[in-house]
Design a protein around this motif. Sequence first.
Motif, PDB file in Angstrom:
ATOM      1  N   LYS A  65      29.676 102.446 -37.677  1.00  0.00           N
ATOM      2  CA  LYS A  65      30.492 103.496 -38.308  1.00  0.00           C
ATOM      3  C   LYS A  65      31.180 102.955 -39.554  1.00  0.00           C
ATOM      4  CE  LYS A  65      31.485 106.295 -34.241  1.00  0.00           C
ATOM      5  NZ  LYS A  65      32.520 106.801 -33.338  1.00  0.00           N
ATOM      6  N   ASN A  66      31.683 101.728 -39.482  1.00  0.00           N
ATOM      7  CA  ASN A  66      32.338 101.111 -40.631  1.00  0.00           C
ATOM      8  C   ASN A  66      31.366 101.002 -41.805  1.00  0.00           C
ATOM      9  OD1 ASN A  66      34.529  99.806 -41.936  1.00  0.00           O
ATOM     10  ND2 ASN A  66      33.574  97.825 -41.528  1.00  0.00           N
ATOM     11  N   GLU A  67      30.141 100.600 -41.521  1.00  0.00           N
ATOM     12  CA  GLU A  67      29.127 100.482 -42.573  1.00  0.00           C
ATOM     13  C   GLU A  67      28.819 101.850 -43.179  1.00  0.00           C
ATOM     14  OE1 GLU A  67      26.580  98.915 -45.275  1.00  0.00           O
ATOM     15  OE2 GLU A  67      28.029  97.863 -44.015  1.00  0.00           O
ATOM     16  N   GLN A  68      28.751 102.878 -42.353  1.00  0.00           N
ATOM     17  CA  GLN A  68      28.493 104.229 -42.854  1.00  0.00           C
ATOM     18  C   GLN A  68      29.635 104.696 -43.752  1.00  0.00           C
ATOM     19  OE1 GLN A  68      27.976 106.438 -39.231  1.00  0.00           O
ATOM     20  NE2 GLN A  68      25.805 105.879 -39.020  1.00  0.00           N
ATOM     21  N   VAL A  69      30.859 104.450 -43.345  1.00  0.00           N
ATOM     22  CA  VAL A  69      32.025 104.849 -44.142  1.00  0.00           C
ATOM     23  C   VAL A  69      32.030 104.076 -45.458  1.00  0.00           C
ATOM     24  CG1 VAL A  69      34.558 104.763 -44.257  1.00  0.00           C
ATOM     25  CG2 VAL A  69      33.420 105.604 -42.195  1.00  0.00           C
ATOM     26  N   VAL A 113      32.011 105.764 -49.142  1.00  0.00           N
ATOM     27  CA  VAL A 113      33.074 105.509 -50.124  1.00  0.00           C
ATOM     28  C   VAL A 113      32.459 104.972 -51.421  1.00  0.00           C
ATOM     29  CG1 VAL A 113      35.068 104.037 -50.656  1.00  0.00           C
ATOM     30  CG2 VAL A 113      34.926 105.211 -48.441  1.00  0.00           C
ATOM     31  N   GLU A 114      31.518 104.039 -51.287  1.00  0.00           N
ATOM     32  CA  GLU A 114      30.851 103.518 -52.492  1.00  0.00           C
ATOM     33  C   GLU A 114      30.130 104.623 -53.229  1.00  0.00           C
ATOM     34  OE1 GLU A 114      28.371 100.214 -51.424  1.00  0.00           O
ATOM     35  OE2 GLU A 114      30.071  98.889 -51.062  1.00  0.00           O
ATOM     36  N   ALA A 115      29.501 105.537 -52.504  1.00  0.00           N
ATOM     37  CA  ALA A 115      28.803 106.657 -53.151  1.00  0.00           C
ATOM     38  C   ALA A 115      29.799 107.562 -53.879  1.00  0.00           C
ATOM     39  CB  ALA A 115      28.008 107.451 -52.114  1.00  0.00           C
ATOM     40  N   MET A 116      30.956 107.820 -53.250  1.00  0.00           N
ATOM     41  CA  MET A 116      31.979 108.648 -53.898  1.00  0.00           C
ATOM     42  C   MET A 116      32.499 107.972 -55.161  1.00  0.00           C
ATOM     43  SD  MET A 116      34.383 110.368 -51.012  1.00  0.00           S
ATOM     44  CE  MET A 116      34.109 109.497 -49.490  1.00  0.00           C
TER      45      MET A 116
END
Length: 77
Positions: A55-59, A63-66
């Motif tokens: 989940k941390n990796e997905q978040v 965030v990097e994409a945003m």
Amino acid sequence: MNPTPSRTEVDQELRQLERRLEELVALVAQLQEENRALRQRQDSMMTERATLLQKNEQVRARVEAMIGRLKAMEHNA
């Protein structure tokens, strides 16, 4: 010279040894159960940790994409 222990003394010592052996057997059983419970808890926590890392990796990726989209919007403005 040591006197030979009486039959009563030998019986008493044997009963004490028997009680101690029963205590040790009970302790071993208790420790085995505790060990089993701790291993089960460890397995559960490792599974939970793996889930949290995923989940941390997905978040982090979101965030990097945003941030990338915000930077692109800044350059286009």
